[in-house]
Write a protein that holds these residues in place. Sequence first.
Motif, PDB file in Angstrom:
ATOM      1  N   LEU A  80      55.337 -20.449 -44.049  1.00 15.85           N
ATOM      2  CA  LEU A  80      56.718 -21.186 -44.704  1.00 15.85           C
ATOM      3  C   LEU A  80      57.507 -19.975 -45.219  1.00 15.85           C
ATOM      4  O   LEU A  80      59.018 -19.869 -44.876  1.00 15.85           O
ATOM      5  CB  LEU A  80      55.814 -21.850 -45.634  1.00 15.85           C
ATOM      6  N   ILE A  81      56.834 -18.905 -45.669  1.00 21.23           N
ATOM      7  CA  ILE A  81      58.122 -18.121 -45.895  1.00 21.23           C
ATOM      8  C   ILE A  81      58.386 -17.867 -45.216  1.00 21.23           C
ATOM      9  O   ILE A  81      60.010 -17.333 -45.691  1.00 21.23           O
ATOM     10  CB  ILE A  81      57.111 -17.493 -46.991  1.00 21.23           C
ATOM     11  N   ALA A  82      58.178 -16.888 -43.939  1.00 24.48           N
ATOM     12  CA  ALA A  82      59.210 -16.257 -43.464  1.00 24.48           C
ATOM     13  C   ALA A  82      59.782 -17.394 -42.484  1.00 24.48           C
ATOM     14  O   ALA A  82      60.800 -17.454 -41.545  1.00 24.48           O
ATOM     15  CB  ALA A  82      57.750 -15.821 -41.566  1.00 24.48           C
ATOM     16  N   PHE A  83      59.779 -18.055 -42.112  1.00 26.39           N
ATOM     17  CA  PHE A  83      60.149 -19.546 -41.647  1.00 26.39           C
ATOM     18  C   PHE A  83      61.356 -19.673 -42.408  1.00 26.39           C
ATOM     19  O   PHE A  83      62.541 -19.675 -41.918  1.00 26.39           O
ATOM     20  CB  PHE A  83      59.002 -21.007 -41.002  1.00 26.39           C
ATOM     21  N   THR A  84      61.314 -20.136 -43.453  1.00 24.79           N
ATOM     22  CA  THR A  84      62.280 -20.438 -44.813  1.00 24.79           C
ATOM     23  C   THR A  84      63.218 -19.297 -44.909  1.00 24.79           C
ATOM     24  O   THR A  84      64.648 -19.206 -45.218  1.00 24.79           O
ATOM     25  CB  THR A  84      61.972 -20.808 -46.307  1.00 24.79           C
TER      26      THR A  84
ATOM     27  N   ALA B 268      58.703 -26.771 -35.520  1.00 26.25           N
ATOM     28  CA  ALA B 268      58.168 -26.025 -36.608  1.00 26.25           C
ATOM     29  C   ALA B 268      57.460 -26.627 -37.507  1.00 26.25           C
ATOM     30  O   ALA B 268      56.198 -26.364 -37.436  1.00 26.25           O
ATOM     31  CB  ALA B 268      59.637 -25.046 -38.041  1.00 26.25           C
ATOM     32  N   GLU B 269      57.997 -28.227 -37.542  1.00 22.16           N
ATOM     33  CA  GLU B 269      56.686 -28.990 -37.849  1.00 22.16           C
ATOM     34  C   GLU B 269      56.111 -29.065 -37.647  1.00 22.16           C
ATOM     35  O   GLU B 269      54.458 -29.480 -37.419  1.00 22.16           O
ATOM     36  CB  GLU B 269      57.462 -30.318 -38.512  1.00 22.16           C
ATOM     37  N   ASP B 270      55.334 -28.709 -36.162  1.00 19.67           N
ATOM     38  CA  ASP B 270      54.700 -29.470 -35.376  1.00 19.67           C
ATOM     39  C   ASP B 270      53.250 -27.848 -35.984  1.00 19.67           C
ATOM     40  O   ASP B 270      51.967 -28.691 -35.049  1.00 19.67           O
ATOM     41  CB  ASP B 270      54.656 -29.848 -33.865  1.00 19.67           C
TER      42      ASP B 270
ATOM     43  N   LEU C 240      56.714 -37.140 -44.587  1.00 22.38           N
ATOM     44  CA  LEU C 240      57.288 -35.676 -44.149  1.00 22.38           C
ATOM     45  C   LEU C 240      57.126 -35.451 -43.058  1.00 22.38           C
ATOM     46  O   LEU C 240      58.310 -34.352 -43.128  1.00 22.38           O
ATOM     47  CB  LEU C 240      56.382 -34.694 -45.199  1.00 22.38           C
ATOM     48  N   TYR C 241      56.833 -35.431 -42.131  1.00 20.82           N
ATOM     49  CA  TYR C 241      56.202 -34.625 -40.928  1.00 20.82           C
ATOM     50  C   TYR C 241      57.588 -34.897 -40.337  1.00 20.82           C
ATOM     51  O   TYR C 241      57.948 -34.702 -39.251  1.00 20.82           O
ATOM     52  CB  TYR C 241      55.394 -35.027 -40.118  1.00 20.82           C
ATOM     53  N   TYR C 242      57.557 -37.028 -40.404  1.00 14.87           N
ATOM     54  CA  TYR C 242      58.571 -37.460 -39.397  1.00 14.87           C
ATOM     55  C   TYR C 242      59.956 -37.042 -40.113  1.00 14.87           C
ATOM     56  O   TYR C 242      61.749 -37.931 -39.258  1.00 14.87           O
ATOM     57  CB  TYR C 242      58.022 -38.926 -39.298  1.00 14.87           C
ATOM     58  N   MET C 243      60.222 -36.657 -41.407  1.00 15.07           N
ATOM     59  CA  MET C 243      61.146 -36.313 -41.459  1.00 15.07           C
ATOM     60  C   MET C 243      61.577 -34.860 -40.854  1.00 15.07           C
ATOM     61  O   MET C 243      62.906 -33.981 -40.999  1.00 15.07           O
ATOM     62  CB  MET C 243      61.142 -35.765 -43.422  1.00 15.07           C
ATOM     63  N   GLY C 244      60.935 -33.912 -40.347  1.00 15.87           N
ATOM     64  CA  GLY C 244      61.632 -33.100 -39.212  1.00 15.87           C
ATOM     65  C   GLY C 244      61.738 -31.411 -39.996  1.00 15.87           C
ATOM     66  O   GLY C 244      61.074 -31.276 -40.963  1.00 15.87           O
ATOM     67  N   GLU C 245      62.460 -31.001 -39.845  1.00 14.92           N
ATOM     68  CA  GLU C 245      62.929 -29.555 -40.509  1.00 14.92           C
ATOM     69  C   GLU C 245      63.097 -30.078 -42.076  1.00 14.92           C
ATOM     70  O   GLU C 245      62.768 -29.209 -42.912  1.00 14.92           O
ATOM     71  CB  GLU C 245      63.505 -28.922 -40.172  1.00 14.92           C
ATOM     72  N   GLN C 246      63.722 -30.751 -42.276  1.00 21.63           N
ATOM     73  CA  GLN C 246      64.369 -31.632 -43.669  1.00 21.63           C
ATOM     74  C   GLN C 246      62.635 -31.493 -44.811  1.00 21.63           C
ATOM     75  O   GLN C 246      63.227 -31.361 -46.125  1.00 21.63           O
ATOM     76  CB  GLN C 246      65.113 -32.792 -43.751  1.00 21.63           C
TER      77      GLN C 246
ATOM     78  N   LEU D 268      60.082 -29.971 -44.536  1.00 25.53           N
ATOM     79  CA  LEU D 268      58.884 -29.276 -43.440  1.00 25.53           C
ATOM     80  C   LEU D 268      59.095 -28.450 -45.133  1.00 25.53           C
ATOM     81  O   LEU D 268      57.449 -28.237 -45.586  1.00 25.53           O
ATOM     82  CB  LEU D 268      59.702 -28.085 -42.800  1.00 25.53           C
ATOM     83  N   ALA D 269      59.611 -27.888 -46.059  1.00 24.52           N
ATOM     84  CA  ALA D 269      58.910 -26.683 -47.001  1.00 24.52           C
ATOM     85  C   ALA D 269      58.159 -27.695 -47.737  1.00 24.52           C
ATOM     86  O   ALA D 269      57.211 -27.119 -48.500  1.00 24.52           O
ATOM     87  CB  ALA D 269      60.457 -26.616 -47.835  1.00 24.52           C
ATOM     88  N   ALA D 270      58.606 -29.484 -47.934  1.00 26.05           N
ATOM     89  CA  ALA D 270      57.494 -29.583 -48.488  1.00 26.05           C
ATOM     90  C   ALA D 270      56.477 -30.386 -48.325  1.00 26.05           C
ATOM     91  O   ALA D 270      55.458 -30.567 -48.566  1.00 26.05           O
ATOM     92  CB  ALA D 270      58.064 -31.384 -49.268  1.00 26.05           C
ATOM     93  N   LEU D 271      57.010 -30.958 -46.922  1.00 24.79           N
ATOM     94  CA  LEU D 271      54.905 -30.167 -45.882  1.00 24.79           C
ATOM     95  C   LEU D 271      54.855 -29.663 -46.044  1.00 24.79           C
ATOM     96  O   LEU D 271      52.771 -29.816 -46.835  1.00 24.79           O
ATOM     97  CB  LEU D 271      55.638 -30.918 -44.869  1.00 24.79           C
ATOM     98  N   ALA D 272      54.785 -28.233 -46.055  1.00 23.60           N
ATOM     99  CA  ALA D 272      54.195 -27.610 -46.164  1.00 23.60           C
ATOM    100  C   ALA D 272      53.664 -27.018 -47.591  1.00 23.60           C
ATOM    101  O   ALA D 272      51.874 -26.786 -48.053  1.00 23.60           O
ATOM    102  CB  ALA D 272      54.913 -25.546 -45.616  1.00 23.60           C
ATOM    103  N   THR D 273      54.289 -27.417 -48.511  1.00 25.76           N
ATOM    104  CA  THR D 273      53.679 -27.125 -49.781  1.00 25.76           C
ATOM    105  C   THR D 273      52.507 -28.248 -50.283  1.00 25.76           C
ATOM    106  O   THR D 273      51.891 -27.272 -50.681  1.00 25.76           O
ATOM    107  CB  THR D 273      54.826 -27.282 -50.552  1.00 25.76           C
ATOM    108  N   THR D 274      52.769 -29.131 -49.771  1.00 25.70           N
ATOM    109  CA  THR D 274      51.563 -29.845 -49.783  1.00 25.70           C
ATOM    110  C   THR D 274      50.420 -30.159 -49.097  1.00 25.70           C
ATOM    111  O   THR D 274      49.672 -30.049 -49.550  1.00 25.70           O
ATOM    112  CB  THR D 274      52.243 -32.095 -49.645  1.00 25.70           C
ATOM    113  N   ARG D 275      51.053 -29.359 -47.978  1.00 29.27           N
ATOM    114  CA  ARG D 275      49.936 -29.037 -47.592  1.00 29.27           C
ATOM    115  C   ARG D 275      48.398 -27.919 -47.993  1.00 29.27           C
ATOM    116  O   ARG D 275      47.651 -27.884 -47.949  1.00 29.27           O
ATOM    117  CB  ARG D 275      49.714 -28.845 -46.088  1.00 29.27           C
TER     118      ARG D 275
END
Length: 264
Positions: A83-87, A140-142, A214-220, A222-229
């Motif tokens: 997450l950090i590297a992609f952000t 990235a979300e995949d 959150l996954y189906y929101m795409g890159e938008q 992603l941050a929330a998906l990674a955080t909740t994961r």
Amino acid sequence: MPESSPFQDPRPRESQPGSTRPGEAQPAGTQPAGTQPTVAQLAEDYAAKAGLHRTSNGNIDVLKSAGGVQGLAESILPGLVFLIAFTVSRELTPALVGALAVAAAFTVARLVQRKPLTQALAGIAGVGLSAWLANTTGKAEDFYVLGFFTNLGYIVAMSISIAVRWPIAGLLFGFIRNEGLHWRKDPARVKAYRIGTWVIITVLALRLLVQVPLYYMGEQGLAALATTRLLMGAPLYILGLWVAWLLTRPAAPAADAGHPVEPI
């Protein structure tokens, strides 16, 4: 695994399969030649391989069962680095390389420490497959898709265990409590372990309910998906495991006069 397993067969030692002579139990993990393992032995083996541990007072050691501090780090840090590297870079390749490097570092650390490699190897295999999926699709979300199918698989397996009256919570907790499979003869204990299994299923289902949209929101998303994961990974699993343990606690046996009995 510790040198001596906490999952002990509650039957008298002389009646255990494979005893070499009265009062002497068969060494752990061995079977008499030409015999098939019993259902109880298979269940005990499953509980042991699940990595559950108990404390000296007989309670479940939730943190150790989740892999300890190192195990938690192994499950959290690869995704966090990704997450950090992609952000920061907005590039998929360095994010994937960073996550794989962290997973590889944990595997090397276990080699150096001469610890069991099962969890670390499973971790690097999972991160590697997740990285391959994300790299193949370019999304990235995949990187998080594999977790959805893993959770779904556990939900199906645990639901089946409830339907056939072999709830997973009973198989996991029964040997920690020295109940073996005797809990299956008590409808109240079966019901308790069904409830405990539903608690774990609920944890897994909550992950999907929150993370899939959150996954189906795409890159938008992603941050929330990674955080909740991260938040709904090991921390929520530990909470669910502990709640399941408490809900499946057997009733305290009647205490002898002047000798109160502590519940398990």
